[in-house]
Design a protein around this motif. Structure first.
Motif, PDB file in Angstrom:
ATOM      1  N   ASP A 132       0.756   1.298   6.134  1.00 52.73           N
ATOM      2  CA  ASP A 132      -0.217   2.382   6.050  1.00 52.73           C
ATOM      3  C   ASP A 132      -0.223   2.889   4.603  1.00 52.73           C
ATOM      4  OD1 ASP A 132      -1.836   4.578   6.214  1.00 52.73           O
ATOM      5  OD2 ASP A 132      -0.624   5.650   7.698  1.00 52.73           O
ATOM      6  N   THR A 133      -1.314   2.653   3.887  1.00 59.00           N
ATOM      7  CA  THR A 133      -1.362   2.979   2.460  1.00 59.00           C
ATOM      8  C   THR A 133      -2.247   4.185   2.156  1.00 59.00           C
ATOM      9  OG1 THR A 133      -3.212   1.433   2.140  1.00 59.00           O
ATOM     10  CG2 THR A 133      -0.973   0.569   1.847  1.00 59.00           C
ATOM     11  N   THR A 134      -2.603   4.942   3.169  1.00 55.92           N
ATOM     12  CA  THR A 134      -3.536   6.051   2.949  1.00 55.92           C
ATOM     13  C   THR A 134      -2.958   7.141   2.052  1.00 55.92           C
ATOM     14  OG1 THR A 134      -2.787   7.028   5.049  1.00 55.92           O
ATOM     15  CG2 THR A 134      -4.789   5.686   5.104  1.00 55.92           C
ATOM     16  N   ASP A 135      -1.631   7.218   1.940  1.00 54.91           N
ATOM     17  CA  ASP A 135      -1.032   8.216   1.051  1.00 54.91           C
ATOM     18  C   ASP A 135      -0.343   7.572  -0.149  1.00 54.91           C
ATOM     19  OD1 ASP A 135       1.055   7.049   2.398  1.00 54.91           O
ATOM     20  OD2 ASP A 135       2.115   8.923   2.817  1.00 54.91           O
ATOM     21  N   VAL A 136      -0.661   6.289  -0.417  1.00 53.33           N
ATOM     22  CA  VAL A 136      -0.044   5.535  -1.508  1.00 53.33           C
ATOM     23  C   VAL A 136      -0.987   5.532  -2.707  1.00 53.33           C
ATOM     24  CG1 VAL A 136       0.792   3.261  -2.228  1.00 53.33           C
ATOM     25  CG2 VAL A 136       1.296   4.104   0.070  1.00 53.33           C
ATOM     26  N   ASP A 213      -1.847 -15.117   7.340  1.00 58.01           N
ATOM     27  CA  ASP A 213      -2.507 -13.894   7.789  1.00 58.01           C
ATOM     28  C   ASP A 213      -2.574 -12.919   6.614  1.00 58.01           C
ATOM     29  OD1 ASP A 213      -2.818 -14.867  10.348  1.00 58.01           O
ATOM     30  OD2 ASP A 213      -0.993 -13.913  11.120  1.00 58.01           O
ATOM     31  N   HIS A 214      -3.670 -12.195   6.518  1.00 57.49           N
ATOM     32  CA  HIS A 214      -3.879 -11.319   5.371  1.00 57.49           C
ATOM     33  C   HIS A 214      -4.887 -10.239   5.730  1.00 57.49           C
ATOM     34  CE1 HIS A 214      -6.982 -14.435   5.278  1.00 57.49           C
ATOM     35  NE2 HIS A 214      -7.758 -13.522   4.718  1.00 57.49           N
ATOM     36  N   HIS A 215      -4.860  -9.135   5.006  1.00 57.10           N
ATOM     37  CA  HIS A 215      -5.871  -8.104   5.192  1.00 57.10           C
ATOM     38  C   HIS A 215      -5.905  -7.188   3.981  1.00 57.10           C
ATOM     39  CE1 HIS A 215      -2.273  -5.877   6.577  1.00 57.10           C
ATOM     40  NE2 HIS A 215      -2.917  -4.791   6.155  1.00 57.10           N
ATOM     41  N   MET A 216      -7.061  -6.578   3.759  1.00 52.18           N
ATOM     42  CA  MET A 216      -7.236  -5.639   2.664  1.00 52.18           C
ATOM     43  C   MET A 216      -6.692  -4.268   3.048  1.00 52.18           C
ATOM     44  SD  MET A 216      -8.815  -7.112   0.035  1.00 52.18           S
ATOM     45  CE  MET A 216      -9.662  -5.776  -0.794  1.00 52.18           C
ATOM     46  N   ALA A 217      -6.293  -3.511   2.042  1.00 45.92           N
ATOM     47  CA  ALA A 217      -5.825  -2.137   2.244  1.00 45.92           C
ATOM     48  C   ALA A 217      -6.422  -1.256   1.159  1.00 45.92           C
ATOM     49  CB  ALA A 217      -4.302  -2.080   2.192  1.00 45.92           C
ATOM     50  N   ASP A 219      -5.906   2.614  -0.891  1.00 47.68           N
ATOM     51  CA  ASP A 219      -4.965   3.706  -1.124  1.00 47.68           C
ATOM     52  C   ASP A 219      -5.684   5.053  -1.065  1.00 47.68           C
ATOM     53  OD1 ASP A 219      -6.282   4.049  -3.541  1.00 47.68           O
ATOM     54  OD2 ASP A 219      -4.518   3.706  -4.797  1.00 47.68           O
ATOM     55  N   ARG A 220      -4.969   6.103  -1.378  1.00 44.88           N
ATOM     56  CA  ARG A 220      -5.512   7.452  -1.255  1.00 44.88           C
ATOM     57  C   ARG A 220      -6.636   7.720  -2.257  1.00 44.88           C
ATOM     58  NH1 ARG A 220       0.031  10.193  -3.499  1.00 44.88           N
ATOM     59  NH2 ARG A 220      -0.437  10.111  -5.747  1.00 44.88           N
ATOM     60  N   ASN A 221      -6.729   6.866  -3.298  1.00 39.55           N
ATOM     61  CA  ASN A 221      -7.777   7.034  -4.303  1.00 39.55           C
ATOM     62  C   ASN A 221      -8.934   6.059  -4.115  1.00 39.55           C
ATOM     63  OD1 ASN A 221      -6.258   9.054  -5.800  1.00 39.55           O
ATOM     64  ND2 ASN A 221      -4.932   7.370  -6.461  1.00 39.55           N
ATOM     65  N   GLY A 222      -8.904   5.305  -3.011  1.00 39.12           N
ATOM     66  CA  GLY A 222      -9.967   4.353  -2.742  1.00 39.12           C
ATOM     67  C   GLY A 222      -9.798   3.012  -3.429  1.00 39.12           C
ATOM     68  N   ARG A 223      -8.650   2.774  -4.087  1.00 36.76           N
ATOM     69  CA  ARG A 223      -8.407   1.482  -4.733  1.00 36.76           C
ATOM     70  C   ARG A 223      -7.885   0.487  -3.699  1.00 36.76           C
ATOM     71  NH1 ARG A 223      -6.782   5.414  -8.407  1.00 36.76           N
ATOM     72  NH2 ARG A 223      -7.906   5.355 -10.400  1.00 36.76           N
ATOM     73  N   THR A 224      -8.146  -0.786  -3.950  1.00 35.76           N
ATOM     74  CA  THR A 224      -7.847  -1.813  -2.956  1.00 35.76           C
ATOM     75  C   THR A 224      -6.649  -2.667  -3.353  1.00 35.76           C
ATOM     76  OG1 THR A 224      -9.478  -3.260  -4.035  1.00 35.76           O
ATOM     77  CG2 THR A 224     -10.214  -1.994  -2.109  1.00 35.76           C
TER      78      THR A 224
END
Length: 422
Positions: A132-136, A213-217, A219-224
C-alpha cells in the motif's frame, strides 16, 4: 559479527559463500587476485549442487585476476545508479568487485549469498515493507535507494538491469503481502519508464509469453512505480525459498562487460545447454527465449543483452528459461536508432520472419514450432498497437511507436527475402 560499515569492506580479505542456505565455500583475496574455494564438507556431500555452472565441484581453487571475482559472482553485482551509490559508500572503485560484493551479497538474484567471513547470515531490510503506497513518497524512496550514507545504503544486488535505459530506473526488493517483489521507480530524466515496462509486460502476457506478476502503484503525490514479483523466490510453508538463477553471461563464464559482445544465438544455445544439464527441456527453453527475443524486436526493445536472458531451477530441481523481464521500448529514449543489443547470426535489424525461422531450426527448434510462435505473437499484438497511447507519451512519440511496431509486426509475419549467412 554484524553488518560492517561499508567503508571497512576494503579491508576484509575473506568471505563466506552460501548455496541455498548452506555453507559452500569461501572467497579470499590473494593480493590482486581473488580465489573461490569449496568447503570440504560441501564437496563431500553428494546431494549438494555446484554453486554455479561455471564453478563445478572441485578441490582446486578458482582464481580471477585484477581485482575481479570469478565471473559468476561478478554477475551478481548491481549496475547503473545503484552501483555508483555502493562504490561511493564503500569509498572504492567499480573494479573492486570483492568489496562491492561484500556490501550487497546477502541478497542477490538466485540462491547464492556472500557475506564477510563470520557474519551472521541475515537478509538486509527492504526499503519498503508494504504494497500500500498511498502514504509513500517515491521521490524520497528513490533518494534512499541511491543514497551513499551507510545507514541508508540499499544492501541488495539486482544485476541484469539495462545500462542504456533502465539502469536509470531504480529497482529495489520489497516485502509485499504476497511475497518478495521488486519495486521499480521512475528516474527524473527518463519519463514513463515504469508505464512503458508495465504496458509491454501486459502485451507480452497477451502474446503468450511468460512474464512475472506485476502491477502499477501510485504514491501520495500521484507518482507511479511498478511492482514486479520475484521469480527467483517462492513461498513454501510460509517461508521464502531462494531458487537458483543464472543469466547468459554467468552460464557462458563471461564477465558482465561482455553482455553486448556475445551473439543472441550464443546466449540462447549456452543457456539451453545448461537447461539440458539441469534435466530440463532444451527445445522448450530455446523456443521460449526466441519468443522473448522476437517480441523484443517487435516492440523496439534494444537492450535484450546477455544479462537479460536467464534460466532458473524450479522447486522440483529441474532448470528452465525464466519469465521475460526488463521488457520495454527503448526507442523514444535513444532517438529511434536503437538496434537489437545482440545480433542474431550477424543481423541486429530487419529481422523478418524467415530470419527467425531459419535461426530457430539451426538452434534445434522445429519450423512449425517457431511459425506457430510468430503467428501467435503477431496475432495477439495487433490490438495492442492501438493502445500504445495509454503509456502516456506525447502524440509525436506515440505515433512513432505505433508505426514502428506495426511495421515490425508485418516483418515478422512475412518471409524475409534473404537467408541466413553461414
Amino acid at each position: 559479527m554484524t553488518s560492517l560499515d561499508p567503508t571497512r569492506l576494503r579491508h576484509v580479505d575473506t568471505a563466506d559463500v552460501y548455496k541455498a542456505g548452506r555453507p559452500a565455500g569461501h572467497l579470499r583475496r590473494d593480493r590482486d587476485d581473488v580465489l573461490f574455494i569449496y568447503a570440504e564438507s560441501f564437496l563431500d556431500d553428494p546431494t549438494t549442487a555446484p554453486v554455479a555452472f561455471s564453478l563445478p565441484k572441485a578441490t582446486a581453487a578458482f582464481r580471477s585476476t585484477g581485482g575481479s571475482v570469478p565471473t559468476f559472482f561478478a554477475g551478481l553485482l548491481p549496475e547503473g545508479l545503484r552501483l555508483t551509490a555502493i562504490t561511493s559508500a564503500a569509498r572504492t572503485s567499480e573494479d573492486d568487485h570483492f568489496s562491492i560484493l561484500l556490501a550487497v551479497g546477502s541478497d542477490t538474484i538466485g540462491d547464492v549469498q556472500v557475506v564477510p567471513a563470520g557474519t551472521v547470515l541475515t537478509d538486509p531490510p527492504p526499503l519498503l515493507d508494504k504494497t500500500d503506497t498511498t502514504d509513500v513518497d517515491f521521490d524520497a524512496l528513490f533518494a534512499r535507494a541511491t543514497s551513499t550514507h551507510a545507514d541508508d545504503l540499499d544492501r541488495t544486488a539486482l544485476p541484469g538491469v539495462q545500462v542504456k535505459v533502465s539502469a536509470q530506473m531504480i529497482s529495489t526488493p520489497i516485502a509485499g503481502a504476497d511475497g518478495p517483489s521488486i519495486l521499480k521507480l521512475n528516474p527524473p530524466d527518463y519519463p514513463f519508464l515504469v508505464e512503458n515496462e508495465n504496458f509491454f509486460l501486459d502485451m507480452a502476457h497477451a502474446c503468450g509469453i511468460r512474464v512475472p506478476d506485476h502491477h502499477m502503484a501510485t504514491d501520495r503525490n500521484g507518482r507511479t512505480a511498478l511492482f514486479v514479483d520475484r521469480f527467483d523466490r517462492v513461498i513454501e510453508r510460509g517461508r521464502t525459498r531462494r531458487l537458483a538463477q543464472e543469466d547468459a553471461c554467468q552460464v557462458l563464464d563471461r564477465y558482465p562487460s561482455a553482455k553486448y559482445r556475445i551473439s543472441l544465438q550464443e546466449a540462447v544455445s549456452g543457456l539451453a545447454a545448461a537447461v539440458t544439464e539441469g534435466r530440463g527441456s532444451r527445445p522448450a527453453a530455446t523456443l521460449q527465449m526466441l519468443e522473448i527475443a522476437a517480441f523484443s524486436y517487435l516492440i523496439g526493445n534494444g537492450d535484450l543483452h546477455g544479462k537479460n536472458l536467464s534460466i532458473r531451477q524450479n522447486s522440483d530441481g529441474t532448470w528452465e528459461a525464466t519469465p521475460a523481464y526488463d521488457l520495454l521500448c527503448t526507442q523514444p529514449y535513444l532517438s529511434w536508432r536503437d538496434p537489437m543489443a545482440l545480433p542474431l547470426y550477424g543481423r541486429d535489424g530487419k529481422l523478418g520472419h524467415r530470419w527467425w525461422a531459419e535461426a530457430a531450426v539451426r538452434l534445434g527448434v522445429g519450423q512449425r514450432a517457431i511459425n506457430r510462435s510468430l503467428e501467435r505473437i503477431t496475432d495477439a499484438a495487433e490490438p495492442w498497437i492501438d493502445r500504445v497511447s495509454t503509456i502516456g507519451f506525447d502524440d509525436k512519440t506515440t505515433s512513432h511507436m505505433v508505426t514502428m511496431i506495426a511495421e515490425r509486426r508485418k516483418e515478422l509475419r512475412e518471409a524475409a527475402p534473404r537467408t541466413l549467412k553461414h
